[in-house]
Design an enzyme around this catalytic site. Sequence first.
Site, mmCIF file in Angstrom:
data_model
loop_
_atom_site.group_PDB
_atom_site.id
_atom_site.type_symbol
_atom_site.label_atom_id
_atom_site.label_comp_id
_atom_site.label_asym_id
_atom_site.label_seq_id
_atom_site.Cartn_x
_atom_site.Cartn_y
_atom_site.Cartn_z
ATOM 1 N N GLU A 165 0.801 -1.233 0.000
ATOM 2 C CA GLU A 165 0.000 0.000 0.000
ATOM 3 C C GLU A 165 0.834 1.284 0.000
ATOM 4 O O GLU A 165 0.629 2.178 0.820
ATOM 5 C CB GLU A 165 -0.969 -0.006 1.204
ATOM 6 C CG GLU A 165 -1.904 -1.199 1.192
ATOM 7 C CD GLU A 165 -2.778 -1.313 2.433
ATOM 8 O OE1 GLU A 165 -2.809 -0.383 3.253
ATOM 9 O OE2 GLU A 165 -3.449 -2.361 2.588
ATOM 10 N N ASP A 272 -12.208 -10.430 -0.626
ATOM 11 C CA ASP A 272 -13.494 -10.562 0.063
ATOM 12 C C ASP A 272 -14.490 -9.662 -0.660
ATOM 13 O O ASP A 272 -14.101 -8.708 -1.333
ATOM 14 C CB ASP A 272 -13.441 -10.273 1.579
ATOM 15 C CG ASP A 272 -12.652 -9.047 1.964
ATOM 16 O OD1 ASP A 272 -12.555 -8.101 1.150
ATOM 17 O OD2 ASP A 272 -12.127 -9.007 3.090
HETATM 18 O O1 G3I Z 1 -3.183 -7.545 19.242
HETATM 19 C C1 G3I Z 1 -3.937 -6.442 19.767
HETATM 20 C C2 G3I Z 1 -4.551 -6.827 21.062
HETATM 21 O O2 G3I Z 1 -3.532 -7.078 21.992
HETATM 22 C C3 G3I Z 1 -5.481 -5.690 21.522
HETATM 23 O O3 G3I Z 1 -6.164 -6.099 22.682
HETATM 24 C C4 G3I Z 1 -6.488 -5.350 20.447
HETATM 25 C C5 G3I Z 1 -7.368 -4.176 20.828
HETATM 26 O O4 G3I Z 1 -7.817 -3.478 19.696
HETATM 27 O O5 G3I Z 1 -5.799 -5.020 19.293
HETATM 28 C C6 G3I Z 1 -5.027 -6.083 18.796
HETATM 29 O O6 G3I Z 1 -4.414 -5.716 17.598
HETATM 30 C C7 G3I Z 1 -5.261 -5.616 16.492
HETATM 31 C C8 G3I Z 1 -4.839 -6.650 15.462
HETATM 32 O O7 G3I Z 1 -5.590 -6.464 14.285
HETATM 33 C C9 G3I Z 1 -5.029 -8.059 15.943
HETATM 34 O O8 G3I Z 1 -6.373 -8.318 16.179
HETATM 35 C C10 G3I Z 1 -5.132 -4.228 15.945
HETATM 36 O O9 G3I Z 1 -5.679 -3.301 16.850
HETATM 37 C C11 G3I Z 1 -5.837 -4.106 14.630
HETATM 38 O O10 G3I Z 1 -5.529 -2.862 14.026
HETATM 39 C C12 G3I Z 1 -5.381 -5.209 13.689
HETATM 40 O O11 G3I Z 1 -6.121 -5.071 12.518
HETATM 41 C C13 G3I Z 1 -5.580 -5.727 11.387
HETATM 42 C C14 G3I Z 1 -5.249 -4.667 10.325
HETATM 43 O O12 G3I Z 1 -4.852 -5.301 9.125
HETATM 44 C C15 G3I Z 1 -4.082 -3.783 10.782
HETATM 45 O O13 G3I Z 1 -2.909 -4.523 10.913
HETATM 46 C C16 G3I Z 1 -6.636 -6.683 10.867
HETATM 47 O O14 G3I Z 1 -6.802 -7.755 11.813
HETATM 48 C C17 G3I Z 1 -6.197 -7.254 9.533
HETATM 49 O O15 G3I Z 1 -7.232 -8.022 8.960
HETATM 50 C C18 G3I Z 1 -5.866 -6.112 8.564
HETATM 51 O O16 G3I Z 1 -5.393 -6.663 7.365
HETATM 52 C C19 G3I Z 1 -5.115 -5.725 6.325
HETATM 53 C C20 G3I Z 1 -3.904 -6.216 5.560
HETATM 54 O O17 G3I Z 1 -2.833 -6.432 6.454
HETATM 55 C C21 G3I Z 1 -3.509 -5.240 4.465
HETATM 56 N N1 G3I Z 1 -4.636 -4.950 3.592
HETATM 57 C C22 G3I Z 1 -5.863 -4.562 4.253
HETATM 58 C C23 G3I Z 1 -6.271 -5.575 5.321
HETATM 59 C C24 G3I Z 1 -7.586 -5.205 5.968
HETATM 60 O O18 G3I Z 1 -7.482 -3.994 6.659
#
Ligand code: G3I
Length: 358
Positions: A165, A272
């Site tokens: 990105e 998706d």
């Molecule tokens: O691990 C922490 C946890 O300790 C905490 O309690 C919790 C509270 O919010 O957050 C947890 O981290 C989260 C993590 O996912 C694991 O669940 C983050 O806040 C959250 O931002 C993160 O979101 C991920 C996002 O990328 C950012 O990395 C999504 O699961 C994931 O599906 C999403 O994937 C992205 C791809 O990498 C790139 N393309 C878009 C796609 C969708 O957004």
Amino acid sequence: MKKVSTVTKIILSVSLLTFSCAKNKATSIEPTPILPIAETTLQATLPFPMGAAVNVSLLKSNSNYRNLVVKEFNSITAENAMKFASVHPSKDVYNFADADYLVDFAKANGKRVHGHTLNWYKSLPDWVTNFQGTTADWENLLKTHIQAVVSYFKGKVVSWDVVNEAIDEDGTMRNSIWLQKLGADYIGRAFQYAHEADPDALLFYNDYGHEFGPTKRIAILNLVTSLKNKGIPIDGIGLQMHTRVTQSDANLASAINLAAATGLKIHISELDIALNPDNNQALTYTSALGEQQAVKYKFIVKTYNAIPKSQQFGITTWNVTDADSWIPSNYNRPDWPLPFDAQYQRKAAYQGILDGVK
Ligand code: G3I
């Protein structure tokens, strides 16, 4: 292997039934043995790798989830476990525990692992966002991270989303911390660093929005083409394809076909299909919506199946079922973007995927 065994079992069952019927005519005894006919799965049916982004916590704790991944997919991507903040939480601390779990699971179950992602503007640990240093220090940070992670997984992770990105919606370079600290050429160097650490790994530029229209798509294709022309070791393009049921077939086809025209490998890397892009809080899943989604999945798979085989790196859905999709929590709305429902059952979309290669 799986296709052969399915066909073999069907033939065996049919011939035993025939034999048994003939015999019954003569003797009217002996019950017909019922042999199990192997079930159709995505991985056995599709002529290219079929993957899913996998959540390590669910893999560990939820046997329905784990069994579904084992059964249906032959490629996996870590949803979060290989991101910068996950594997490199402090400057001199690497934590590969979850990523190792995923890699071991893949090895034990014969699945390919695609690495996601070495460089992104999101999911950075605080030590990076707060990092103070010269341009050379930032370059060292970029290089050290990429090479530590790629070297660690050398021979276990076959491919990487090296840069994720880096282009904005208007087609300009995204104003990320990497652009600010290092200038636009950090992208090419990220690929070179990854290639030095594992010359056998396939390296991808991954982004979303190819199907939005020409502006972002052309900018991405210009970027990857210029990297290729400069001799940067780039092998493929990841089309994330977080799309919606209302997206036009023309845009979806342009996204796939124009990316394929570069000659690079194409990974539909985060597929998706949202059913509720307008955030209607009262929307419910209906069979009519499910059918529309199936038609869209079919179109995407069919279009992908028509690009040259040598360029088909595979299709990966982002998450496994509607229960673990990132969309409902991220957008705070009901939605059902995946081919499996929250009870791990196949939706119409599942059949849509299979129909795409008929
Ligand atoms: O691990 C922490 C946890 O300790 C905490 O309690 C919790 C509270 O919010 O957050 C947890 O981290 C989260 C993590 O996912 C694991 O669940 C983050 O806040 C959250 O931002 C993160 O979101 C991920 C996002 O990328 C950012 O990395 C999504 O699961 C994931 O599906 C999403 O994937 C992205 C791809 O990498 C790139 N393309 C878009 C796609 C969708 O957004």
